[in-house]
Design a protein around this motif. Structure first.
Motif, PDB file in Angstrom:
ATOM      1  N   THR A  43      51.565  39.579  48.177  1.00  0.00           N
ATOM      2  CA  THR A  43      50.675  39.205  47.404  1.00  0.00           C
ATOM      3  C   THR A  43      51.265  39.014  45.921  1.00  0.00           C
ATOM      4  N   THR A  44      52.281  39.775  45.418  1.00  0.00           N
ATOM      5  CA  THR A  44      53.027  39.778  44.240  1.00  0.00           C
ATOM      6  C   THR A  44      53.646  38.268  44.119  1.00  0.00           C
ATOM      7  N   LEU A  45      54.414  37.871  45.164  1.00  0.00           N
ATOM      8  CA  LEU A  45      55.119  36.633  44.929  1.00  0.00           C
ATOM      9  C   LEU A  45      54.185  35.661  44.906  1.00  0.00           C
ATOM     10  N   LYS A  46      52.967  35.662  45.522  1.00  0.00           N
ATOM     11  CA  LYS A  46      52.013  34.484  45.667  1.00  0.00           C
ATOM     12  C   LYS A  46      51.365  34.372  44.255  1.00  0.00           C
ATOM     13  N   THR A  47      51.174  35.605  43.473  1.00  0.00           N
ATOM     14  CA  THR A  47      50.550  35.484  42.192  1.00  0.00           C
ATOM     15  C   THR A  47      51.551  35.062  41.246  1.00  0.00           C
ATOM     16  N   LEU A  48      52.749  35.291  41.315  1.00  0.00           N
ATOM     17  CA  LEU A  48      53.676  34.803  40.505  1.00  0.00           C
ATOM     18  C   LEU A  48      54.007  33.301  40.442  1.00  0.00           C
ATOM     19  N   SER A  49      53.870  32.767  41.961  1.00  0.00           N
ATOM     20  CA  SER A  49      53.947  31.167  41.983  1.00  0.00           C
ATOM     21  C   SER A  49      52.546  30.492  41.845  1.00  0.00           C
ATOM     22  N   GLY A  50      51.228  31.242  41.370  1.00  0.00           N
ATOM     23  CA  GLY A  50      50.146  30.781  41.078  1.00  0.00           C
ATOM     24  C   GLY A  50      49.373  30.515  42.141  1.00  0.00           C
ATOM     25  N   LEU A  51      49.461  30.864  43.192  1.00  0.00           N
ATOM     26  CA  LEU A  51      48.820  30.822  44.411  1.00  0.00           C
ATOM     27  C   LEU A  51      47.562  31.938  44.433  1.00  0.00           C
ATOM     28  N   ARG A  52      47.684  33.023  43.786  1.00  0.00           N
ATOM     29  CA  ARG A  52      46.564  33.928  43.862  1.00  0.00           C
ATOM     30  C   ARG A  52      46.195  34.178  42.484  1.00  0.00           C
ATOM     31  N   LYS A  53      44.903  34.473  42.054  1.00  0.00           N
ATOM     32  CA  LYS A  53      44.407  34.661  40.852  1.00  0.00           C
ATOM     33  C   LYS A  53      44.691  36.101  40.303  1.00  0.00           C
ATOM     34  N   VAL A  54      45.030  36.399  39.076  1.00  0.00           N
ATOM     35  CA  VAL A  54      45.089  37.651  38.556  1.00  0.00           C
ATOM     36  C   VAL A  54      43.704  38.280  38.239  1.00  0.00           C
ATOM     37  N   ARG A  55      43.536  39.558  38.601  1.00  0.00           N
ATOM     38  CA  ARG A  55      42.200  40.156  38.447  1.00  0.00           C
ATOM     39  C   ARG A  55      42.518  40.922  36.719  1.00  0.00           C
ATOM     40  N   GLU A  56      43.608  41.495  36.682  1.00  0.00           N
ATOM     41  CA  GLU A  56      44.132  42.083  35.368  1.00  0.00           C
ATOM     42  C   GLU A  56      45.456  41.939  34.989  1.00  0.00           C
ATOM     43  N   GLY A  57      45.818  41.650  33.833  1.00  0.00           N
ATOM     44  CA  GLY A  57      47.423  41.845  33.513  1.00  0.00           C
ATOM     45  C   GLY A  57      47.939  40.274  33.174  1.00  0.00           C
ATOM     46  N   LYS A  58      49.134  40.497  32.749  1.00  0.00           N
ATOM     47  CA  LYS A  58      49.705  39.364  32.191  1.00  0.00           C
ATOM     48  C   LYS A  58      51.060  38.964  32.917  1.00  0.00           C
ATOM     49  N   VAL A  59      51.596  37.958  32.840  1.00  0.00           N
ATOM     50  CA  VAL A  59      53.168  37.236  33.372  1.00  0.00           C
ATOM     51  C   VAL A  59      53.341  36.303  32.357  1.00  0.00           C
ATOM     52  N   THR A  60      54.654  36.638  32.068  1.00  0.00           N
ATOM     53  CA  THR A  60      55.242  36.048  30.893  1.00  0.00           C
ATOM     54  C   THR A  60      56.575  35.361  31.560  1.00  0.00           C
ATOM     55  N   PHE A  61      56.859  34.411  31.508  1.00  0.00           N
ATOM     56  CA  PHE A  61      58.290  33.623  32.181  1.00  0.00           C
ATOM     57  C   PHE A  61      58.686  32.815  30.740  1.00  0.00           C
ATOM     58  N   ASP A  62      60.127  33.217  30.672  1.00  0.00           N
ATOM     59  CA  ASP A  62      60.825  32.500  29.590  1.00  0.00           C
ATOM     60  C   ASP A  62      60.179  32.429  28.317  1.00  0.00           C
ATOM     61  N   GLY A  63      59.481  33.481  27.963  1.00  0.00           N
ATOM     62  CA  GLY A  63      58.852  33.572  26.624  1.00  0.00           C
ATOM     63  C   GLY A  63      57.287  33.222  26.832  1.00  0.00           C
ATOM     64  N   LYS A  64      57.006  32.434  27.877  1.00  0.00           N
ATOM     65  CA  LYS A  64      55.549  31.890  27.685  1.00  0.00           C
ATOM     66  C   LYS A  64      54.652  32.766  28.720  1.00  0.00           C
ATOM     67  N   ASP A  65      53.319  32.620  28.120  1.00  0.00           N
ATOM     68  CA  ASP A  65      52.328  33.361  29.097  1.00  0.00           C
ATOM     69  C   ASP A  65      51.991  32.120  30.174  1.00  0.00           C
ATOM     70  N   ILE A  66      52.320  32.729  31.460  1.00  0.00           N
ATOM     71  CA  ILE A  66      51.824  31.729  32.581  1.00  0.00           C
ATOM     72  C   ILE A  66      50.786  32.494  33.385  1.00  0.00           C
ATOM     73  N   THR A  67      50.187  33.505  32.841  1.00  0.00           N
ATOM     74  CA  THR A  67      49.149  33.858  33.818  1.00  0.00           C
ATOM     75  C   THR A  67      48.094  33.261  34.191  1.00  0.00           C
ATOM     76  N   ASP A  68      47.893  32.296  33.708  1.00  0.00           N
ATOM     77  CA  ASP A  68      46.683  31.262  34.333  1.00  0.00           C
ATOM     78  C   ASP A  68      47.158  29.821  34.500  1.00  0.00           C
ATOM     79  N   LEU A  69      48.473  29.572  34.471  1.00  0.00           N
ATOM     80  CA  LEU A  69      48.960  28.225  34.878  1.00  0.00           C
ATOM     81  C   LEU A  69      48.891  28.105  36.282  1.00  0.00           C
ATOM     82  N   SER A  70      48.860  26.613  36.702  1.00  0.00           N
ATOM     83  CA  SER A  70      48.761  26.219  37.986  1.00  0.00           C
ATOM     84  C   SER A  70      50.022  26.369  38.644  1.00  0.00           C
ATOM     85  N   PRO A  71      50.003  26.348  40.008  1.00  0.00           N
ATOM     86  CA  PRO A  71      51.435  26.451  40.712  1.00  0.00           C
ATOM     87  C   PRO A  71      52.336  25.225  40.404  1.00  0.00           C
ATOM     88  N   GLU A  72      51.785  24.000  40.038  1.00  0.00           N
ATOM     89  CA  GLU A  72      52.564  22.970  39.910  1.00  0.00           C
ATOM     90  C   GLU A  72      53.395  23.071  38.267  1.00  0.00           C
TER      91      GLU A  72
END
Ligand code: ATP
Length: 238
Positions: A43-72
């Motif tokens: 579930t953690t990995l799927k969420t990081l690749s954008g396949l599962r929606k986050v209920r709460e929290g924030k994911v930052t990659f390379d300085g960008k907020d990617i929490t709601d970005l599409s997998p592509e």
């Protein structure tokens, strides 16, 4: 940190699969999540690749907020996943599967693309030999290699590997782990999910233990591998 996860919770309906987890993946490292069945690793990995929606929290990659970005969009930014259980396109050839891994790239006719393909074939000579074979007719180990190769063809900064050693013979497990180390040494940051904790910890800079959706221990791979409680629970007691 290349990737930062803060207070992440993900649900399947009413089931809380992961709860308030926070961790980082430093650039250039192999970071591992270990845990029993159902702990929330996939579930953690799927969420990081954008396949599962986050209920709460924030994911930052390379300085960008990617929490709601599409997998592509995430693949374009440099995150690509090799899924659990092979996940190749069975009717397509090995080469076609590798090309699919690069679908977000616009440089498929370039020398850089050819170089990346060569790099995958160097890491996995078996894939070169089987270039024209249908992926579905390959062995489990070969399909596992193909799934990793396909993820590499997106030229990721961060590769997410979900149980790459699953279902493999002991000799092949060693080989897959050496290849993961090699991929990392060539400059790709690795986030690994593994049930094969002994092997994974040995090769990890950092590791986190997930239990029923929460991180219960974090430390260097060495530290956790030497911890008596971790040994008893995850390393067969030895
Ligand atoms: P495994 O090693 O067995 O794959 P895991 O650590 O990867 O386990 P997850 O697959 O992330 O664990 O599952 C975490 C929790 O979420 C489990 O309780 C699981 O039953 C639940 N879960 C996973 N996928 C779904 C789904 N599609 N629908 C409902 N619940 C799910």
């Amino acid at each position: 940190m290349l990737l930062e996860v803060k207070g992440l919770s993900v649900n399947y309906g009413h089931i809380e699969a992961i709860r308030d987890i926070s961790f980082g993946v430093a650039e250039g490292t192999i970071t591992t999540l270990i845990g029993a069945n159902g702990a929330g690793k996939t579930t953690t990995l799927k969420t990081l690749s954008g396949l599962r929606k986050v209920r709460e929290g924030k994911v930052t990659f390379d300085g960008k907020d990617i929490t709601d970005l599409s997998p592509e969009r995430r693949v374009k930014l440099g995150i690509s996943q090799s899924p659990e259980g092979r996940g190749c396109f069975p009717a397509m050839t090995v080469r076609e599967n590798l090309d699919m891994g690069a679908y977000v790239r616009s440089d498929r006719k370039s020398a850089a693309y050819a170089q990346d393909l060569d790099r995958v074939y160097e890491l996995f000579p078996r894939l070169k030999e089987r270039e024209k074979q249908a992926a579905g007719s390959m062995s489990g180990g070969e399909q596992q290699m193909l799934a990793i190769g396909r993820a590499l063809m997106a030229r990721p900064k961060l590769i997410l590997l979900d149980e790459p050693s699953m279902g493999l013979a002991p000799k092949l497990i060693q080989q897959i782990f050496s290849i993961i180390t090699e991929i990392n040494q060539q400059g790709t940051t690795v986030l690994l999910v593994e049930q094969n904790a002994a092997q994974a910890l040995k090769r990890s800079h950092e590791a986190h233990i997930l239990e029923t959706g929460e991180i219960v221990r974090s430390g260097s791979g060495k530290e956790l591998a030497g911890d008596p409680a971790v040994k008893a629970a995850y390393l067969g007691g030895d």
